[in-house]
Design a protein around this motif. Structure first.
Motif, PDB file in Angstrom:
ATOM      1  N   SER A  20       0.052  59.123  48.938  1.00  0.00           N
ATOM      2  CA  SER A  20       0.625  60.057  48.087  1.00  0.00           C
ATOM      3  C   SER A  20      -0.384  60.772  47.732  1.00  0.00           C
ATOM      4  CB  SER A  20       1.442  58.820  47.378  1.00  0.00           C
ATOM      5  OG  SER A  20       0.180  57.583  46.522  1.00  0.00           O
ATOM      6  N   ARG A  65      -0.583  72.523  52.750  1.00  0.00           N
ATOM      7  CA  ARG A  65      -1.385  72.318  51.852  1.00  0.00           C
ATOM      8  C   ARG A  65      -2.683  73.152  51.842  1.00  0.00           C
ATOM      9  NH1 ARG A  65      -0.377  67.633  48.062  1.00  0.00           N
ATOM     10  NH2 ARG A  65       1.586  67.070  48.599  1.00  0.00           N
ATOM     11  N   THR A 281       0.214  68.107  42.614  1.00  0.00           N
ATOM     12  CA  THR A 281       0.389  67.001  43.278  1.00  0.00           C
ATOM     13  C   THR A 281       1.344  68.075  45.156  1.00  0.00           C
ATOM     14  OG1 THR A 281       1.323  65.552  43.013  1.00  0.00           O
ATOM     15  CG2 THR A 281      -0.188  64.598  42.485  1.00  0.00           C
ATOM     16  N   LYS A 282       2.225  68.699  44.292  1.00  0.00           N
ATOM     17  CA  LYS A 282       3.635  69.123  45.231  1.00  0.00           C
ATOM     18  C   LYS A 282       2.760  70.821  45.426  1.00  0.00           C
ATOM     19  CE  LYS A 282       6.590  65.300  43.615  1.00  0.00           C
ATOM     20  NZ  LYS A 282       7.025  65.071  42.771  1.00  0.00           N
ATOM     21  N   SER A 283       4.071  71.230  46.535  1.00  0.00           N
ATOM     22  CA  SER A 283       3.831  72.629  45.452  1.00  0.00           C
ATOM     23  C   SER A 283       5.384  73.578  45.680  1.00  0.00           C
ATOM     24  CB  SER A 283       3.177  73.248  46.909  1.00  0.00           C
ATOM     25  OG  SER A 283       4.229  72.990  48.351  1.00  0.00           O
ATOM     26  N   ASP A 284       5.747  72.387  44.318  1.00  0.00           N
ATOM     27  CA  ASP A 284       7.379  72.914  44.656  1.00  0.00           C
ATOM     28  C   ASP A 284       7.056  73.953  43.683  1.00  0.00           C
ATOM     29  OD1 ASP A 284       7.909  69.635  45.087  1.00  0.00           O
ATOM     30  OD2 ASP A 284       8.029  71.380  46.526  1.00  0.00           O
TER      31      ASP A 284
END
Length: 351
Positions: A20, A65, A281-284
């Protein structure tokens, strides 16, 4: 003697066991990198020795990423870190590479002064070339391009990049310009947009930059987004993202309900004046947005329940025109000053 501290800040790190990604506070010193769960923690979660380590940037292991770099220790342990934007990644990359080089040479850490050479293509400083490409007055213009029922925002064509490199005397001919553009893409500065340019980037063993008017690309830290033909309501929503990016980076943000504090990536845009925040932590899609037109931003010494979460210092508050309060914490006094100045400018000039 204590090792010299070189750089510190928030990065996103890939876990060694669960795979994660989590935001951590990272401290780079002359001989290693320590990472902490929170900035206020006294004991690090881990330490990465730099002596004998290998460094790779950009790391291509994670296609979604683009800001990841990789450190492999002399014991063959891999550590992956992700920066929030291109400029931040380049700062970390330069200092980590220099620290490893100094350790190998038995020298004390000192930053090199960088000078740009354009005599040979392979000696060109790509970060500086990228900055010139992005210059709002003299660089490549970001456009709204349409192709096959899709709209590509903050975008440009491969042919435009090649023409700019030649006309601005950064390359002597088209083959040399293609080599430079491919280098910028491989280093993560330029990203492919659309099927054609993506096919070129992923073709065979070597990525290819396409010198074509129907091959689209975008700057890695731009406001790029793609949309299909949509309703007026969808178009209004997308309007928030059309402004140029003024500033971006990670801050601690207090939640409105639970009043807890979490690391969030913020992107500040002007015209229209919006500040979007994301889970780093996300690319949303963004978790939320702050409409800054008519807002007030000030440095504060207190925030509700801040002491409960050991949050102290470098706080600032944004009060929007509808009187919604946002409490944020920067990593340093200088960073707080920079954010306040940028938000104030956007809130006065942006619509």
């Amino acid at each position: 003697m204590e090792p010299q501290q070189i750089r510190e800040g928030y990065l996103v790190k890939k876990g060694a066991v669960l795979n994660s990604w989590k935001a951590v506070w990272v401290v780079l010193s002359e001989d290693g990198m320590e990472f902490y769960k929170k900035k206020t923690d006294r004991c690090p979660k881990g330490m990465i020795p730099l002596k004998g380590s290998k460094f790779i940037s950009p790391c291509q292991d994670f296609c979604k990423r683009p800001m990841v770099f990789k450190i492999t220790t002399d014991k063959k342990q891999d550590h992956f870190f992700q920066a929030s934007h291109m400029e931040e990644r380049e700062f970390w990359v330069k200092d980590i590479k220099r620290a490893i080089s100094c350790l190998e040479g038995g020298k004390k850490f000192a930053r090199k002064s960088t000078r740009r050479s354009i005599r040979l293509a392979e000696t060109i400083n790509l970060p500086e070339l990228y900055a010139l490409l992005k210059d709002q007055d003299d660089g490549v213009k970001e456009l709204r391009l349409e192709h096959e029922s899709k709209v590509f925002n903050h975008c440009f064509t491969g042919a435009t990049v090649i023409e700019w490199l030649i006309s601005n005397e950064k390359a002597r001919n088209r083959p040399e310009a293609l080599m430079l553009a491919t280098g910028l893409m491989n280093e993560g500065f330029l990203q492919p947009a659309g099927d054609l340019s993506k096919d070129g980037a992923e073709s065979g063993e070597q990525s290819v930059f396409l010198d074509q008017s129907d091959a689209f690309y975008y700057f890695a830290d731009s406001g790029f987004f793609c949309e299909g033909y949509s309703s007026d309501e969808d178009s209004l929503l997308k309007e928030e993202f059309r402004g140029n990016i003024v500033k971006q980076g990670c801050l601690l943000k207090q939640g409105h309900r639970r009043k807890n504090w979490k690391v969030r990536k913020f992107i500040l845009r002007n015209d229209p004046a919006y500040m979007h925040y994301y889970d780093p932590t996300k690319s949303d899609d963004p978790l939320g947005s702050i409409h800054l037109r008519g807002s007030v931003v000030t440095a504060v010494e207190y925030a509700p329940d801040a002491k409960k979460y050991h949050i102290d210092g470098n706080l600032f508050e944004i009060i929007t025109s509808d009187e919604t309060h946002y409490f944020l914490q920067a990593a340093s006094a200088e960073e707080r000053k920079d954010w306040i100045k940028a938000v104030q400018a956007v809130s006065k000039s942006g619509k």
